[in-house]
Design a protein around this motif. Sequence first.
Motif, PDB file in Angstrom:
ATOM      1  N   ILE A  23      30.296  43.673  32.104  1.00 27.21           N
ATOM      2  CA  ILE A  23      30.237  42.874  33.344  1.00 27.21           C
ATOM      3  C   ILE A  23      31.625  42.647  33.942  1.00 27.21           C
ATOM      4  N   ASP A  24      32.659  43.012  33.214  1.00 30.02           N
ATOM      5  CA  ASP A  24      34.029  42.760  33.682  1.00 30.02           C
ATOM      6  C   ASP A  24      34.436  43.765  34.749  1.00 30.02           C
ATOM      7  N   GLY A  25      35.033  43.244  35.815  1.00 33.77           N
ATOM      8  CA  GLY A  25      35.449  44.065  36.937  1.00 33.77           C
ATOM      9  C   GLY A  25      36.809  44.722  36.724  1.00 33.77           C
ATOM     10  N   GLN A  26      37.317  45.291  37.808  1.00 36.33           N
ATOM     11  CA  GLN A  26      38.576  46.040  37.753  1.00 36.33           C
ATOM     12  C   GLN A  26      39.740  45.219  37.225  1.00 36.33           C
ATOM     13  N   GLN A  27      39.813  43.960  37.589  1.00 35.70           N
ATOM     14  CA  GLN A  27      40.927  43.124  37.149  1.00 35.70           C
ATOM     15  C   GLN A  27      40.977  43.051  35.616  1.00 35.70           C
ATOM     16  N   MET A  28      39.844  42.801  34.980  1.00 39.76           N
ATOM     17  CA  MET A  28      39.793  42.739  33.511  1.00 39.76           C
ATOM     18  C   MET A  28      40.049  44.108  32.906  1.00 39.76           C
ATOM     19  N   ARG A  29      39.546  45.139  33.541  1.00 41.63           N
ATOM     20  CA  ARG A  29      39.698  46.505  33.021  1.00 41.63           C
ATOM     21  C   ARG A  29      41.148  46.982  33.107  1.00 41.63           C
ATOM     22  N   GLN A  30      41.904  46.407  34.030  1.00 43.42           N
ATOM     23  CA  GLN A  30      43.325  46.727  34.096  1.00 43.42           C
ATOM     24  C   GLN A  30      44.127  45.926  33.080  1.00 43.42           C
ATOM     25  N   MET A  31      43.639  44.758  32.725  1.00 44.65           N
ATOM     26  CA  MET A  31      44.349  43.884  31.779  1.00 44.65           C
ATOM     27  C   MET A  31      44.078  44.252  30.320  1.00 44.65           C
ATOM     28  N   PHE A  32      42.847  44.706  30.046  1.00 45.58           N
ATOM     29  CA  PHE A  32      42.425  44.928  28.669  1.00 45.58           C
ATOM     30  C   PHE A  32      41.778  46.297  28.510  1.00 45.58           C
ATOM     31  N   PRO A  33      41.850  46.871  27.303  1.00 48.21           N
ATOM     32  CA  PRO A  33      41.226  48.170  27.070  1.00 48.21           C
ATOM     33  C   PRO A  33      39.727  48.038  26.791  1.00 48.21           C
ATOM     34  N   CYS A  34      39.039  49.156  26.814  1.00 45.82           N
ATOM     35  CA  CYS A  34      37.627  49.209  26.431  1.00 45.82           C
ATOM     36  C   CYS A  34      37.496  49.026  24.918  1.00 45.82           C
ATOM     37  N   THR A  35      38.413  49.657  24.192  1.00 44.79           N
ATOM     38  CA  THR A  35      38.448  49.589  22.730  1.00 44.79           C
ATOM     39  C   THR A  35      39.882  49.331  22.312  1.00 44.79           C
ATOM     40  N   TYR A  54      37.563  44.613  27.456  1.00 44.89           N
ATOM     41  CA  TYR A  54      36.674  44.298  28.569  1.00 44.89           C
ATOM     42  C   TYR A  54      35.242  44.666  28.189  1.00 44.89           C
ATOM     43  N   GLY A  55      34.308  44.010  28.870  1.00 48.71           N
ATOM     44  CA  GLY A  55      32.893  44.287  28.656  1.00 48.71           C
ATOM     45  C   GLY A  55      32.253  44.877  29.887  1.00 48.71           C
ATOM     46  N   ASP A  59      45.717  30.986  14.788  1.00 47.96           N
ATOM     47  CA  ASP A  59      46.975  31.623  15.188  1.00 47.96           C
ATOM     48  C   ASP A  59      46.777  32.548  16.387  1.00 47.96           C
ATOM     49  N   GLU A  60      45.606  33.162  16.467  1.00 47.74           N
ATOM     50  CA  GLU A  60      45.281  34.083  17.551  1.00 47.74           C
ATOM     51  C   GLU A  60      43.843  33.862  17.969  1.00 47.74           C
ATOM     52  N   ILE A  61      43.540  34.254  19.217  1.00 52.10           N
ATOM     53  CA  ILE A  61      42.170  34.256  19.716  1.00 52.10           C
ATOM     54  C   ILE A  61      41.831  35.683  20.110  1.00 52.10           C
ATOM     55  N   TRP A  62      40.655  36.121  19.699  1.00 50.88           N
ATOM     56  CA  TRP A  62      40.163  37.446  20.052  1.00 50.88           C
ATOM     57  C   TRP A  62      38.892  37.289  20.873  1.00 50.88           C
ATOM     58  N   HIS A  63      38.818  38.019  21.986  1.00 45.73           N
ATOM     59  CA  HIS A  63      37.640  37.981  22.862  1.00 45.73           C
ATOM     60  C   HIS A  63      37.036  39.380  22.905  1.00 45.73           C
ATOM     61  N   ALA A  64      35.773  39.486  22.497  1.00 46.52           N
ATOM     62  CA  ALA A  64      35.108  40.790  22.382  1.00 46.52           C
ATOM     63  C   ALA A  64      34.358  41.205  23.644  1.00 46.52           C
ATOM     64  N   GLY A  65      34.856  40.806  24.798  1.00 48.30           N
ATOM     65  CA  GLY A  65      34.357  41.341  26.061  1.00 48.30           C
ATOM     66  C   GLY A  65      33.316  40.511  26.789  1.00 48.30           C
ATOM     67  N   ASP A  66      33.032  40.931  28.022  1.00 47.89           N
ATOM     68  CA  ASP A  66      32.275  40.161  29.002  1.00 47.89           C
ATOM     69  C   ASP A  66      32.952  38.803  29.200  1.00 47.89           C
ATOM     70  N   ILE A  67      34.229  38.900  29.517  1.00 47.59           N
ATOM     71  CA  ILE A  67      35.060  37.717  29.742  1.00 47.59           C
ATOM     72  C   ILE A  67      34.594  37.015  31.015  1.00 47.59           C
ATOM     73  N   GLY A  68      34.536  37.763  32.094  1.00 46.17           N
ATOM     74  CA  GLY A  68      33.924  37.252  33.312  1.00 46.17           C
ATOM     75  C   GLY A  68      34.813  36.578  34.329  1.00 46.17           C
TER      76      GLY A  68
END
Length: 163
Positions: free
Chosen positions: A56-68, A53-54, A26-35
Amino acid sequence: MKKIGLLSDTHGYWDEKYLKYFESCDEIWHAGDIGSLEVVEKLQQFRPLRAVYGNIDGQQMRQMFPCTTRFHIEDAEVIMKHIGGYPGKYDLSIKEELIANPPQLFISGHSHILKVKYDPQLKLLHINPGAAGKYGFHTVRTLVRFSVHQSVFSDLEVIELND
């Protein structure tokens, strides 16, 4: 009941097998270092995506997703953080929060080591799905599927992605 597909550490690598093995989820969870944005877009087009975000993830991922992220699903509370450690060896960046207000499920990535462990002190389940990408020292790429219903986690499956 919700069925969850969990992965981490794709490091920008896309594999069509993700969709095959997460078809029933039903859902997918990604625990970071998406890349890469490609991984995000393909997962989001397939199922609702929750991610952090993990390192290795740059600004784009960090703007889309939280650290925690901390959220509820099926009456269970979940915390997901890329660098989080595991029972008996939690990372200092999350340890106080886990002790002060433990969730029922704590998910982390980063180590590339698949680990499922119950913490009897905090009464929480910890899952690290290992690494689904090809970058890193791991020799087997892994995904995890599980169900959650009325705050109970069940039917946990480890999927090895053999090339």
